[in-house]
Motif scaffolding. Structure first.
Motif, PDB file in Angstrom:
ATOM      1  N   GLU A   1       0.831  -1.212   0.000  1.00  0.00           N
ATOM      2  CA  GLU A   1       0.000   0.000   0.000  1.00  0.00           C
ATOM      3  C   GLU A   1       0.861   1.255   0.000  1.00  0.00           C
ATOM      4  O   GLU A   1       0.531   2.240  -0.676  1.00  0.00           O
ATOM      5  N   ILE A   2       1.951   1.239   0.743  1.00  0.00           N
ATOM      6  CA  ILE A   2       2.847   2.399   0.737  1.00  0.00           C
ATOM      7  C   ILE A   2       3.515   2.520  -0.630  1.00  0.00           C
ATOM      8  O   ILE A   2       3.677   3.626  -1.161  1.00  0.00           O
ATOM      9  N   ALA A   3       3.865   1.385  -1.221  1.00  0.00           N
ATOM     10  CA  ALA A   3       4.511   1.397  -2.539  1.00  0.00           C
ATOM     11  C   ALA A   3       3.614   2.047  -3.593  1.00  0.00           C
ATOM     12  O   ALA A   3       4.114   2.755  -4.483  1.00  0.00           O
ATOM     13  N   GLN A   4       2.331   1.836  -3.503  1.00  0.00           N
ATOM     14  CA  GLN A   4       1.409   2.450  -4.469  1.00  0.00           C
ATOM     15  C   GLN A   4       1.445   3.975  -4.362  1.00  0.00           C
ATOM     16  O   GLN A   4       1.387   4.684  -5.374  1.00  0.00           O
ATOM     17  N   ALA A   5       1.567   4.485  -3.141  1.00  0.00           N
ATOM     18  CA  ALA A   5       1.668   5.936  -2.952  1.00  0.00           C
ATOM     19  C   ALA A   5       2.984   6.466  -3.502  1.00  0.00           C
ATOM     20  O   ALA A   5       3.033   7.546  -4.108  1.00  0.00           O
ATOM     21  N   VAL A   6       4.054   5.696  -3.311  1.00  0.00           N
ATOM     22  CA  VAL A   6       5.357   6.102  -3.850  1.00  0.00           C
ATOM     23  C   VAL A   6       5.306   6.120  -5.372  1.00  0.00           C
ATOM     24  O   VAL A   6       5.815   7.057  -6.014  1.00  0.00           O
ATOM     25  N   LEU A   7       4.685   5.118  -5.962  1.00  0.00           N
ATOM     26  CA  LEU A   7       4.556   5.069  -7.416  1.00  0.00           C
ATOM     27  C   LEU A   7       3.814   6.296  -7.937  1.00  0.00           C
ATOM     28  O   LEU A   7       4.222   6.899  -8.940  1.00  0.00           O
ATOM     29  N   PHE A   8       2.747   6.673  -7.277  1.00  0.00           N
ATOM     30  CA  PHE A   8       2.012   7.876  -7.685  1.00  0.00           C
ATOM     31  C   PHE A   8       2.920   9.085  -7.702  1.00  0.00           C
ATOM     32  O   PHE A   8       2.999   9.821  -8.696  1.00  0.00           O
ATOM     33  N   LEU A   9       3.666   9.300  -6.618  1.00  0.00           N
ATOM     34  CA  LEU A   9       4.529  10.478  -6.531  1.00  0.00           C
ATOM     35  C   LEU A   9       5.667  10.423  -7.545  1.00  0.00           C
ATOM     36  O   LEU A   9       6.102  11.451  -8.059  1.00  0.00           O
ATOM     37  N   ALA A  10       6.138   9.225  -7.849  1.00  0.00           N
ATOM     38  CA  ALA A  10       7.247   9.075  -8.794  1.00  0.00           C
ATOM     39  C   ALA A  10       6.818   9.257 -10.237  1.00  0.00           C
ATOM     40  O   ALA A  10       7.638   9.597 -11.093  1.00  0.00           O
ATOM     41  N   SER A  11       5.555   9.046 -10.511  1.00  0.00           N
ATOM     42  CA  SER A  11       5.063   8.972 -11.886  1.00  0.00           C
ATOM     43  C   SER A  11       4.527  10.309 -12.392  1.00  0.00           C
ATOM     44  O   SER A  11       4.368  11.271 -11.637  1.00  0.00           O
ATOM     45  N   ASP A  12       4.196  10.322 -13.681  1.00  0.00           N
ATOM     46  CA  ASP A  12       3.624  11.517 -14.297  1.00  0.00           C
ATOM     47  C   ASP A  12       2.221  11.822 -13.794  1.00  0.00           C
ATOM     48  O   ASP A  12       1.701  12.913 -14.044  1.00  0.00           O
TER      49      ASP A  12
END
Length: 251
Positions: A222-233
């Motif tokens: 679940e934390i990884a999904q938030a990191v992916l959002f911030l890392a992505s366009d």
């Protein structure tokens, strides 16, 4: 919008917990991943998992408190995969003590791993982000409010949150976004280490960690999904933000 196709990412603390979950997710979204961790066998195992799914990754033994190691992790990304676009500064440690109980050496080690590392990785990663990029730093709910028996951890994570804001201001014109993800209690080896340090029964400690509106601790995925959002366009207009991911605990 959350794809990372043709991107190159570094994940520190990538051998376990949130770092491992994020490295795997980044790879599934198309990124080539440098898994940087002091635990070299653990990092290599994560690389094996990524490659088994058809992804690209390389492990680098990294003491994030060492400037030479941080520089080597960035150099590995550039030399192996041709560039750098995403940096997830996730490596961290915790010491559950008050000011009276912690030694000066322990304080310095927490600050070195949790704060100095973010500075060092950014110092070397930002020049490699030739076409802009995204940096995500792992803060904590305790970087935004106080917590008991964790003075060095609270201080270090507060530093990470505000360093994130300063980095975002300094490097926005270069097309580099910098944000922090701030988890609440998450079921990772670190959470179990906290229970050990406090000499608390794991079942009771886990029940206390679940005492939040959503009634449970978070998962690394679940934390990884938030990191992916911030890392992505998908987060293209987000910088300097402190995203709380804690099941409502801070609320």
């Amino acid at each position: 919008m959350t794809t990372l196709t043709d991107k190159v990412a570094i994940v520190t603390g990538g051998a376990s917990g949130i770092g491992r979950a994020t490295a795997l997710l980044f790879a599934r979204q198309g990124a080539a991943v440098v898994v940087a961790d002091l635990d070299a066998p653990g990092a290599a195992k994560v690389v094996g998992e990524i490659e088994a799914e058809g992804g690209r990754a390389v492990a680098v033994r990294t003491d994030v408190a060492s400037e030479a190691d941080c520089e080597r992790a960035v150099r590995t990304a550039v030399e192996t995969f041709g560039g750098l676009h995403v940096l997830f500064n996730n490596a961290g440690i915790i010491r559950r003590t008050t000011a009276l109980d912690i030694t000066a050496d322990e304080w310095d080690r927490v600050m070195a791993v949790n704060v100095r590392s973010v500075f060092l990785m950014c110092k070397h990663a930002i020049p490699a982000m030739k076409d802009g990029g995204s940096i995500v730093n792992t803060g904590s709910g305790w970087g935004l409010k106080g917590g008991g028996n964790a003075i060095s951890y609270c201080a270090s994570k507060a530093a990470v949150v505000n360093m994130t804001r300063a980095l975002a201001i300094d490097h926005a014109k270069a097309g580099i976004r910098v944000n922090s993800v701030n988890p609440g209690d998450t079921d990772t080896p670190m959470l179990r280490e906290e229970a050990r340090q406090l000499s608390e029964d794991w079942a009771a400690f886990a029940a206390d960690a679940a005492d939040r509106p959503m009634g449970r601790a978070g998962s690394p995925d679940e934390i990884a999904q938030a990191v992916l959002f911030l890392a992505s366009d998908a987060a293209s207009y987000v910088t300097g933000a402190a995203l709380v991911v804690d099941g409502g605990g801070l609320a």
